[in-house]
Design a protein around this motif. Structure first.
Motif, PDB file in Angstrom:
ATOM      1  N   LYS A 132      -5.744   9.082  -0.643  1.00 48.69           N
ATOM      2  CA  LYS A 132      -4.991  10.426  -0.458  1.00 48.69           C
ATOM      3  C   LYS A 132      -4.604  10.484   1.055  1.00 48.69           C
ATOM      4  CE  LYS A 132      -6.974  12.328  -4.830  1.00 48.69           C
ATOM      5  NZ  LYS A 132      -8.182  13.026  -5.211  1.00 48.69           N
ATOM      6  N   GLN A 133      -5.351  10.437   1.842  1.00 51.02           N
ATOM      7  CA  GLN A 133      -5.206  10.567   3.452  1.00 51.02           C
ATOM      8  C   GLN A 133      -4.108  10.005   3.939  1.00 51.02           C
ATOM      9  OE1 GLN A 133      -9.210  10.370   5.155  1.00 51.02           O
ATOM     10  NE2 GLN A 133     -10.135  12.012   3.580  1.00 51.02           N
ATOM     11  N   ALA A 134      -4.047   8.412   3.353  1.00 53.82           N
ATOM     12  CA  ALA A 134      -3.061   7.733   3.907  1.00 53.82           C
ATOM     13  C   ALA A 134      -1.739   7.970   3.441  1.00 53.82           C
ATOM     14  CB  ALA A 134      -3.388   6.365   3.342  1.00 53.82           C
ATOM     15  N   ILE A 135      -1.642   8.858   2.496  1.00 50.39           N
ATOM     16  CA  ILE A 135      -0.046   8.984   2.010  1.00 50.39           C
ATOM     17  C   ILE A 135       0.655  10.045   2.899  1.00 50.39           C
ATOM     18  CG2 ILE A 135       1.379  10.351   0.039  1.00 50.39           C
ATOM     19  CD1 ILE A 135      -0.977   9.268  -1.778  1.00 50.39           C
ATOM     20  N   ARG A 136       1.946   9.636   3.239  1.00 46.48           N
ATOM     21  CA  ARG A 136       2.686  10.439   3.993  1.00 46.48           C
ATOM     22  C   ARG A 136       4.098  10.948   3.492  1.00 46.48           C
ATOM     23  NH1 ARG A 136       2.884   6.165   9.263  1.00 46.48           N
ATOM     24  NH2 ARG A 136       0.830   5.887   9.499  1.00 46.48           N
ATOM     25  N   PRO A 137       4.820  11.696   3.897  1.00 40.92           N
ATOM     26  CA  PRO A 137       6.285  12.019   3.311  1.00 40.92           C
ATOM     27  C   PRO A 137       7.195  10.765   3.162  1.00 40.92           C
ATOM     28  CG  PRO A 137       5.558  13.861   4.898  1.00 40.92           C
ATOM     29  CD  PRO A 137       4.491  12.416   5.086  1.00 40.92           C
ATOM     30  N   THR A 138       6.921   9.965   4.328  1.00 43.26           N
ATOM     31  CA  THR A 138       7.650   8.710   4.397  1.00 43.26           C
ATOM     32  C   THR A 138       7.224   7.433   3.655  1.00 43.26           C
ATOM     33  OG1 THR A 138       6.444   8.067   6.395  1.00 43.26           O
ATOM     34  CG2 THR A 138       8.472   9.392   6.607  1.00 43.26           C
ATOM     35  N   THR A 139       6.021   7.400   2.558  1.00 37.21           N
ATOM     36  CA  THR A 139       5.656   6.394   2.085  1.00 37.21           C
ATOM     37  C   THR A 139       6.308   6.352   0.780  1.00 37.21           C
ATOM     38  OG1 THR A 139       3.410   7.316   2.619  1.00 37.21           O
ATOM     39  CG2 THR A 139       3.460   5.643   0.848  1.00 37.21           C
ATOM     40  N   ILE A 140       6.822   5.190   0.691  1.00 36.64           N
ATOM     41  CA  ILE A 140       7.652   4.449  -0.588  1.00 36.64           C
ATOM     42  C   ILE A 140       6.891   3.580  -1.399  1.00 36.64           C
ATOM     43  CG2 ILE A 140       9.783   4.884   0.695  1.00 36.64           C
ATOM     44  CD1 ILE A 140       9.698   1.906   1.267  1.00 36.64           C
ATOM     45  N   LEU A 141       5.927   2.918  -1.081  1.00 33.50           N
ATOM     46  CA  LEU A 141       5.402   2.042  -1.722  1.00 33.50           C
ATOM     47  C   LEU A 141       3.807   1.611  -1.585  1.00 33.50           C
ATOM     48  CD1 LEU A 141       6.599  -1.274  -3.372  1.00 33.50           C
ATOM     49  CD2 LEU A 141       4.676  -1.462  -1.918  1.00 33.50           C
ATOM     50  N   ALA A 142       2.916   1.468  -2.584  1.00 37.13           N
ATOM     51  CA  ALA A 142       1.473   1.210  -2.382  1.00 37.13           C
ATOM     52  C   ALA A 142       1.328  -0.379  -3.039  1.00 37.13           C
ATOM     53  CB  ALA A 142       0.680   2.237  -2.696  1.00 37.13           C
ATOM     54  N   SER A 143       0.914  -1.143  -2.405  1.00 38.86           N
ATOM     55  CA  SER A 143       0.459  -2.559  -3.073  1.00 38.86           C
ATOM     56  C   SER A 143      -1.133  -2.564  -3.026  1.00 38.86           C
ATOM     57  CB  SER A 143       1.169  -3.660  -2.442  1.00 38.86           C
ATOM     58  OG  SER A 143       0.656  -4.723  -3.154  1.00 38.86           O
ATOM     59  N   ILE A 144      -1.932  -2.409  -4.340  1.00 40.29           N
ATOM     60  CA  ILE A 144      -3.255  -2.414  -4.497  1.00 40.29           C
ATOM     61  C   ILE A 144      -3.534  -3.393  -5.529  1.00 40.29           C
ATOM     62  CG2 ILE A 144      -5.390  -1.361  -4.663  1.00 40.29           C
ATOM     63  CD1 ILE A 144      -3.812   1.292  -3.546  1.00 40.29           C
ATOM     64  N   HIS A 145      -4.091  -4.418  -5.336  1.00 42.90           N
ATOM     65  CA  HIS A 145      -4.501  -5.353  -6.420  1.00 42.90           C
ATOM     66  C   HIS A 145      -5.530  -5.096  -7.576  1.00 42.90           C
ATOM     67  CE1 HIS A 145      -8.010  -5.749  -3.807  1.00 42.90           C
ATOM     68  NE2 HIS A 145      -8.639  -6.442  -4.577  1.00 42.90           N
ATOM     69  N   HIS A 146      -5.418  -5.709  -8.544  1.00 43.66           N
ATOM     70  CA  HIS A 146      -6.360  -5.063  -9.623  1.00 43.66           C
ATOM     71  C   HIS A 146      -7.749  -5.846  -9.781  1.00 43.66           C
ATOM     72  CE1 HIS A 146      -6.686  -4.812 -14.299  1.00 43.66           C
ATOM     73  NE2 HIS A 146      -7.387  -3.817 -13.534  1.00 43.66           N
ATOM     74  N   GLY A 147      -7.740  -7.180  -9.532  1.00 45.57           N
ATOM     75  CA  GLY A 147      -9.318  -7.798  -9.386  1.00 45.57           C
ATOM     76  C   GLY A 147      -9.195  -8.650  -8.153  1.00 45.57           C
ATOM     77  N   ASN A 148     -10.141  -8.582  -7.440  1.00 42.83           N
ATOM     78  CA  ASN A 148     -10.463  -9.529  -6.098  1.00 42.83           C
ATOM     79  C   ASN A 148     -10.836 -10.974  -6.619  1.00 42.83           C
ATOM     80  OD1 ASN A 148     -12.098 -10.350  -4.035  1.00 42.83           O
ATOM     81  ND2 ASN A 148     -11.103  -9.102  -2.934  1.00 42.83           N
ATOM     82  N   GLY A 149     -10.134 -11.848  -6.039  1.00 38.81           N
ATOM     83  CA  GLY A 149     -10.348 -13.280  -6.377  1.00 38.81           C
ATOM     84  C   GLY A 149     -11.460 -13.878  -5.753  1.00 38.81           C
TER      85      GLY A 149
END
Length: 378
Positions: A132-149
């Motif tokens: 939540k703290q990382a989000i900015r007005p200019t944030t357009i995309l977040a990429s967060i994996h599902h399961g760590n390999g």
């Protein structure tokens, strides 16, 4: 040989082999051709597209077949970012993403984008407050994996999706390690885009797909491309996709049975390896965990040495992601969960599969014990 590296790749299943053989004979035509043989291939391709969308609770038109998970990751991010770059230049990802994404985001930084790499806790899970703290007005995309390999940690996609949706941020997730292992509902999780690979689920290598919700805009990075609605160039490998789809169908049908078996094998292995508790530390999540991936830190013994010694005894294990083999730098995942560089280089991974037996795991523990005993300093 005892094979315990299923997270790197899997052998093709009988179901997938049969489907490939039949598909090669029936659907050898170019799916872009207008004659009957080409149309037959196109119909088969569309049926596969529909089947995968059903597995995800997604839309059929959102499936774009690729050469695998890496290409799916790269094309998904680049094509979406291209479409939305006029709305902002800030992207969010994690420090523990697959190499294909981690290096892509570094490239995007060189292209003028600002990227926030989220920290994870000691178990590899991202903290929602930090997101939540990382989000900015200019944030357009977040990429967060599902399961760590590497250590098998599963991220809370539903909670992440809720946060990103509230801020109208596009959500991509690398689901290569979880497709066919955990139920994925893109609508429930509010995931806009995911990437999947065939060879992780007993299908052929060289095929995968990217799912992008039809509600999300994307712009082709290849001018003049017509295949896969312009998503990627090149003749579509229909027989491989048919085989991939058959493998996925089998995985979905046996998901609960395999999960129960993995949990049982994992429990037995962890109980057995307690005899080496002064020499090996188990890396696992206390929240959500892929049971078939067992990350281990060997105390005072480099992972590469343990892997080579196990191989000498006929046992195939890994030192982490296959995409990082041969690199001198320690695992980013290990560093991110708080390990020192020397500790990170002592990491090994055991990953279970459909052919793994209790006897194989018992043999592995015996071999590891002998390896430690052969070291005079331990």
């Amino acid at each position: 040989m005892i094979y315990l590296d299923y997270a790197a790749t899997t052998p093709m299943s009988e179901v997938a082999l049969c489907a490939y053989n039949e598909g090669s004979q029936l659907y050898f035509g170019n799916a872009s051709s207008l004659h009957d043989i080409g149309m037959n291939a196109r119909d088969a391709l569309q049926l596969c597209r529909k089947q995968h969308s059903l597995f995800l609770n997604g839309e059929t038109e959102g499936i774009y077949f690729t050469s695998g998970g890496t290409e799916a990751n790269i094309l998904a991010i680049l094509s979406i970012v291209q479409a939305y770059k006029s709305k902002g230049n800030h992207l969010i990802t994690t420090k523990v993403e697959h190499a294909s994404l981690f290096h892509l985001f570094q490239q995007l930084e060189n292209d003028g984008f600002e990227v926030t790499y989220l920290d994870v806790n000691e178990h590899g899970t991202i903290q929602l407050d930090i997101l939540k703290q990382a989000i900015r007005p200019t944030t357009i995309l977040a990429s967060i994996h599902h399961g760590n390999g590497e250590i098998g940690t599963v991220q809370p996609l539903e909670e992440i999706g809720e946060i990103l949706k509230a801020h109208q941020i596009i959500f991509h997730s690398d689901c290569v390690q979880t497709y066919g292992e955990i139920k994925i509902d893109v609508k429930k999780c509010k995931v806009d885009s995911i990437s999947v690979s065939s060879h992780k689920i007993y299908g052929p290598k060289g095929v995968g797909f990217c799912y992008i919700s039809p509600s999300v805009l994307w712009k082709s990075i290849y001018d003049g491309t017509t295949h896969e609605d312009g998503f990627r160039p090149g003749t579509v490998d229909v027989p491989s996709i048919v085989s991939f789809t058959a493998a996925a169908q089998h995985m979905m049908e046996t998901m609960e049975e395999r999960a129960a078996n993995y949990n049982q094998l994992r429990t037995l292995f962890l109980q057995d390896i307690k005899k080496l508790s002064d020499k090996i530390m188990v890396e696992q999540s206390l929240e959500a965990q892929l049971p078939q991936i067992i990350g281990l830190t060997c105390l005072h013994v480099q992972g590469q040495y343990m892997m080579l010694e196990c191989n000498r005894h006929g046992i195939c294990i890994s030192t982490g992601s296959a995409c990082q083999v041969g690199m001198e730098s320690p695992s980013r995942t290990m560093l991110a969960i708080g390990k020192s560089e020397s500790e990170a280089k002592c990491f090994i991974r055991i990953s279970l599969g459909s052919k793994t037996t209790k006897e194989e795991l018992e043999r592995t523990v015996i071999v590891m014990e002998r390896i430690f005993q052969s070291l005079p300093s331990l």
